[in-house]
Enzyme design. Structure first.
Site, short mmCIF file in Angstrom:
data_model
loop_
_atom_site.label_atom_id
_atom_site.label_comp_id
_atom_site.label_asym_id
_atom_site.label_seq_id
_atom_site.Cartn_x
_atom_site.Cartn_y
_atom_site.Cartn_z
CE1 TYR A 189 -14.79 -12.04 15.85
CE2 TYR A 189 -17.14 -11.52 16.02
CZ TYR A 189 -16.09 -12.17 15.38
OH TYR A 189 -16.34 -12.95 14.28
CB THR A 211 -18.40 -10.64 12.27
OG1 THR A 211 -19.48 -10.80 13.19
CG2 THR A 211 -17.54 -9.50 12.78
#
Length: 316
Positions: A146, A124
């Site tokens: 995250y 990501t």
């Protein structure tokens, strides 16, 4: 080719499974159908996959995976993860589902599938931190649980590649949207609230955030382009997104235009961990994968609105 896709009932992975099947590959999907968001929505995706001849095996990546590997795979696309930056999700969930699960999958590959052509890790742009407008050589500076745990997972995969134990690459995705987007993500939630005339929670400063909003179909095209190019991408980190940037406000305006409705706004304090700007630098993807995003922002949002209306309002 025989291909394993983890997180197969999720947003991006379900589209990837369908594309791979359409290209003639044998696809096996894995998903644990956890309750981070409605498992019923994931099962809706899984039913779409089953209609295309793709079964999704219900299993947690932290479990014993021997039965998954009774027949070897040519490629593995690893998309399963604990997503989001919700303050309600504890660090332990990110560690379990992003770090431990990835390592358990790698251990299973080493034990049961050592001749894998390539392990494609899906990472990501959140690893870059507050501003993600750089190429893959810039050091990562994640600011969320995250981003931090996805970076750790990426390095677990690439560590095995550096040791010569498998061929692998890691693909960093940018602000993916489109049909099947998770219900708490921007556009699905926006469409739902507009349709239902419900107040939409808008975090302070977020309308000015800039994003490389990338249509899921373009992302999937980039991912499937790896097949046959595993030597070229081996050991590489590759950004995948669009270098066209829009603000959140521009996205809201477009959805309002498409739906012919005006959003009711519920103003909220700024959210910790939100990126201020993403702008995908995709030179490497263009060079190695012949990647070029094609779907315009408006066209992609029209597709997402139509998906929502077809799936969730047709019986009303």
């Amino acid at each position: 080719m025989r291909i394993l896709v983890t997180g197969a009932a999720g947003f991006i992975a379900s589209h990837l499974c369908e594309k791979l099947r359409d290209l003639g590959h044998e696809v096996v999907g894995l998903d644990n159908f956890n309750d981070y968001y409605s498992p019923a929505l994931k099962r809706l995706n899984a039913s779409d996959l089953k209609a295309k001849g793709i079964d999704v095996i219900e299993i947690d990546l932290n479990d014993n995976l021997q039965t998954v590997f009774k027949n070897p795979y040519d490629y593995i696309y690893h998309l399963a993860a604990q997503p989001g930056i919700s303050a309600e999700t504890p660090l332990s969930d990110y560690v379990t589902n992003n770090i431990f699960a990835t390592q358990n999958l790698l251990d299973a590959v080493a034990k049961y599938n050592p001749n894998l052509k390539s392990f494609i890790n899906i990472a990501t742009s959140s690893v870059y931190g507050l501003v993600a407008n750089v190429d893959e050589n810039v050091p990562a500076k994640p600011i969320s649980f995250y981003g931090s745990t996805k970076l750790a997972a990426e390095q677990l995969v690439l560590g095995q590649q550096r040791l010569g134990k498998l061929k692998a690459c890691s693909i960093r995705l940018y602000s993916v949207y489109g049909p099947r987007e998770r219900p708490e993500k921007l556009y699905t939630k926006l469409i739902e609230n507009l349709y239902s005339d419900k107040p939409f929670p808008l975090f302070e400063g977020s309308v000015k955030h800039e994003r490389s909003f990338t249509y899921v179909g373009d992302i999937v095209d980039g991912l499937v382009a790896i097949i046959g190019k595993e030597e070229e991408v081996n050991g590489e980190i590759i950004n995948l997104g669009t270098d066209e940037v829009h603000t959140t406000q521009e996205g809201i305006n477009l959805v309002e235009e498409i739906m012919h409705k005006k959003l009711i706004v519920d103003h909220k304090p700024a959210r910790k961990g939100d990126q201020e700007k993403t702008s995908a630098v995709i030179d490497k993807a263009r060079k190695l994968l012949d990647y070029e995003p094609k779907v315009t922002f408006k066209k992609g949002l029209e597709q997402q609105v139509q998906w929502y209306l077809d799936k969730f309002t047709s019986s009303l």
